[in-house]
Design a protein around this motif. Structure first.
Motif, PDB file in Angstrom:
ATOM      1  N   ARG A 169       0.811  -1.221   0.000  1.00 32.09           N
ATOM      2  CA  ARG A 169       0.000   0.000   0.000  1.00 32.09           C
ATOM      3  C   ARG A 169       0.843   1.270   0.000  1.00 32.09           C
ATOM      4  O   ARG A 169       0.393   2.300  -0.467  1.00 32.09           O
ATOM      5  CB  ARG A 169      -0.932   0.019   1.210  1.00 32.09           C
ATOM      6  CG  ARG A 169      -2.016  -1.015   1.118  1.00 32.09           C
ATOM      7  CD  ARG A 169      -2.924  -0.951   2.296  1.00 32.09           C
ATOM      8  NE  ARG A 169      -3.965  -1.949   2.143  1.00 32.09           N
ATOM      9  CZ  ARG A 169      -5.243  -1.698   2.305  1.00 32.09           C
ATOM     10  NH1 ARG A 169      -5.648  -0.511   2.647  1.00 32.09           N
ATOM     11  NH2 ARG A 169      -6.117  -2.646   2.135  1.00 32.09           N
ATOM     12  N   LYS A 170       2.041   1.208   0.574  1.00 34.03           N
ATOM     13  CA  LYS A 170       2.904   2.382   0.670  1.00 34.03           C
ATOM     14  C   LYS A 170       4.074   2.260  -0.286  1.00 34.03           C
ATOM     15  O   LYS A 170       4.690   1.210  -0.400  1.00 34.03           O
ATOM     16  CB  LYS A 170       3.480   2.501   2.088  1.00 34.03           C
ATOM     17  CG  LYS A 170       2.721   3.369   3.002  1.00 34.03           C
ATOM     18  CD  LYS A 170       3.523   3.579   4.272  1.00 34.03           C
ATOM     19  CE  LYS A 170       2.612   4.058   5.367  1.00 34.03           C
ATOM     20  NZ  LYS A 170       3.259   4.028   6.659  1.00 34.03           N
ATOM     21  N   VAL A 171       4.384   3.371  -0.943  1.00 40.54           N
ATOM     22  CA  VAL A 171       5.559   3.425  -1.808  1.00 40.54           C
ATOM     23  C   VAL A 171       6.761   3.740  -0.938  1.00 40.54           C
ATOM     24  O   VAL A 171       6.737   4.671  -0.131  1.00 40.54           O
ATOM     25  CB  VAL A 171       5.384   4.502  -2.898  1.00 40.54           C
ATOM     26  CG1 VAL A 171       6.652   4.655  -3.707  1.00 40.54           C
ATOM     27  CG2 VAL A 171       4.209   4.172  -3.797  1.00 40.54           C
ATOM     28  N   LEU A 172       7.821   2.955  -1.096  1.00 45.34           N
ATOM     29  CA  LEU A 172       9.065   3.183  -0.363  1.00 45.34           C
ATOM     30  C   LEU A 172      10.104   3.749  -1.316  1.00 45.34           C
ATOM     31  O   LEU A 172      10.046   3.528  -2.526  1.00 45.34           O
ATOM     32  CB  LEU A 172       9.575   1.876   0.251  1.00 45.34           C
ATOM     33  CG  LEU A 172       8.622   1.142   1.194  1.00 45.34           C
ATOM     34  CD1 LEU A 172       9.247  -0.164   1.655  1.00 45.34           C
ATOM     35  CD2 LEU A 172       8.262   2.020   2.373  1.00 45.34           C
ATOM     36  N   GLY A 173      11.061   4.441  -0.763  1.00 42.05           N
ATOM     37  CA  GLY A 173      12.146   4.996  -1.555  1.00 42.05           C
ATOM     38  C   GLY A 173      13.358   4.090  -1.542  1.00 42.05           C
ATOM     39  O   GLY A 173      13.449   3.132  -0.769  1.00 42.05           O
ATOM     40  N   TYR A 174      14.325   4.403  -2.388  1.00 42.59           N
ATOM     41  CA  TYR A 174      15.548   3.615  -2.453  1.00 42.59           C
ATOM     42  C   TYR A 174      16.375   3.744  -1.172  1.00 42.59           C
ATOM     43  O   TYR A 174      17.182   2.882  -0.862  1.00 42.59           O
ATOM     44  CB  TYR A 174      16.381   4.038  -3.663  1.00 42.59           C
ATOM     45  CG  TYR A 174      15.765   3.596  -4.964  1.00 42.59           C
ATOM     46  CD1 TYR A 174      15.853   2.268  -5.376  1.00 42.59           C
ATOM     47  CD2 TYR A 174      15.084   4.484  -5.773  1.00 42.59           C
ATOM     48  CE1 TYR A 174      15.284   1.844  -6.559  1.00 42.59           C
ATOM     49  CE2 TYR A 174      14.505   4.069  -6.959  1.00 42.59           C
ATOM     50  CZ  TYR A 174      14.611   2.749  -7.346  1.00 42.59           C
ATOM     51  OH  TYR A 174      14.035   2.328  -8.509  1.00 42.59           O
ATOM     52  N   LEU A 175      16.170   4.808  -0.423  1.00 44.40           N
ATOM     53  CA  LEU A 175      16.933   5.017   0.810  1.00 44.40           C
ATOM     54  C   LEU A 175      16.287   4.342   2.020  1.00 44.40           C
ATOM     55  O   LEU A 175      16.794   4.472   3.132  1.00 44.40           O
ATOM     56  CB  LEU A 175      17.102   6.512   1.076  1.00 44.40           C
ATOM     57  CG  LEU A 175      17.889   7.283   0.024  1.00 44.40           C
ATOM     58  CD1 LEU A 175      18.010   8.736   0.411  1.00 44.40           C
ATOM     59  CD2 LEU A 175      19.255   6.666  -0.174  1.00 44.40           C
ATOM     60  N   HIS A 176      15.191   3.633   1.831  1.00 45.03           N
ATOM     61  CA  HIS A 176      14.482   3.026   2.958  1.00 45.03           C
ATOM     62  C   HIS A 176      15.379   2.037   3.713  1.00 45.03           C
ATOM     63  O   HIS A 176      15.352   1.989   4.944  1.00 45.03           O
ATOM     64  CB  HIS A 176      13.204   2.337   2.490  1.00 45.03           C
ATOM     65  CG  HIS A 176      12.279   1.999   3.598  1.00 45.03           C
ATOM     66  ND1 HIS A 176      11.495   2.953   4.211  1.00 45.03           N
ATOM     67  CD2 HIS A 176      12.032   0.832   4.244  1.00 45.03           C
ATOM     68  CE1 HIS A 176      10.794   2.385   5.173  1.00 45.03           C
ATOM     69  NE2 HIS A 176      11.101   1.098   5.211  1.00 45.03           N
ATOM     70  N   LYS A 177      16.166   1.265   2.994  1.00 44.46           N
ATOM     71  CA  LYS A 177      17.051   0.292   3.638  1.00 44.46           C
ATOM     72  C   LYS A 177      18.183   0.964   4.403  1.00 44.46           C
ATOM     73  O   LYS A 177      18.824   0.334   5.238  1.00 44.46           O
ATOM     74  CB  LYS A 177      17.620  -0.677   2.602  1.00 44.46           C
ATOM     75  CG  LYS A 177      16.581  -1.600   2.018  1.00 44.46           C
ATOM     76  CD  LYS A 177      17.180  -2.519   0.982  1.00 44.46           C
ATOM     77  CE  LYS A 177      16.108  -3.414   0.381  1.00 44.46           C
ATOM     78  NZ  LYS A 177      16.633  -4.229  -0.699  1.00 44.46           N
ATOM     79  N   ALA A 178      18.419   2.239   4.146  1.00 42.49           N
ATOM     80  CA  ALA A 178      19.483   2.964   4.850  1.00 42.49           C
ATOM     81  C   ALA A 178      19.014   3.547   6.183  1.00 42.49           C
ATOM     82  O   ALA A 178      19.837   3.998   6.977  1.00 42.49           O
ATOM     83  CB  ALA A 178      20.025   4.083   3.966  1.00 42.49           C
TER      84      ALA A 178
END
Length: 187
Positions: A169-178
């Motif tokens: 349901r939520k869009v995550l960014g590429y920096l989420h794992k950081a």
């Protein structure tokens, strides 16, 4: 909006900033002799006149975005936020003229709203979807319940990272794992 704020905080850390710059510099390469991006329609099964129209519109969008000058910044904003919005401005009196202007919209200040109107089935008593209204709301101060500007779905361009959370349901960014390693680094 909270996730976007956190991603922007992560991108401000020197180690992450250097990593993001490396990614952006590898993705967007400027060269005076070659265009930054190019459209390849070799595999498209259509006649040349349609291909020519597609190329012409692609070049027009690049010109409106000022991609040769701002491509690095556009890609960086998309990479850090995990999404990017643009308001597409057209002349209401002459829609055949196409898009006249493309304006960047801050991802933290806009959201999509879906209003679903239900009616009750008289026989079964079940809820039936009667009408669905979709639009975007732009608010200068997100989170406040002040009024915002209503934008039609046709007038907004929206591109995500394509990464979704486990609920999809939520869009995550590429920096989420950081986020987690950066919190550990801060401690």
């Amino acid at each position: 909006a909270d996730l976007i704020r956190r991603y922007r905080e992560v991108a401000m850390q020197p180690e992450c900033d250097m990593a993001v710059e490396d990614v952006v510099n590898e993705a967007i390469v400027s060269d005076d002799n070659d265009p930054t991006v190019r459209l390849n329609l070799d595999q498209l099964n259509t006649n040349d006149s349609i291909k020519e129209k597609i190329h012409k519109e692609f070049d027009n969008v690049l010109r409106l975005l000022q991609f040769n000058e701002k491509g690095h910044d556009i890609f960086r904003r998309w990479y850090v936020d995990g999404r990017i919005y643009h308001h597409l401005v057209a002349d209401e009196s002459n829609l055949n003229a196409g898009i006249q202007e493309i304006r960047y919209v801050d991802s933290a200040k806009i959201r999509k709203v879906k209003q679903v109107k239900h009616k009750k089935d008289p026989v079964t008593g079940a809820k039936i979807v009667e009408k669905v209204d979709e639009f975007y709301i732009y608010q200068e101060k997100p989170g406040h319940h002040s009024s915002g500007v209503k934008l039609s779905t046709d007038s907004v361009s929206y591109v995500t990272s394509g990464i979704l959370d486990e609920t999809r349901r939520k869009v995550l960014g590429y920096l989420h794992k950081a986020l987690k390693p950066l919190n550990q680094l801060r401690m």
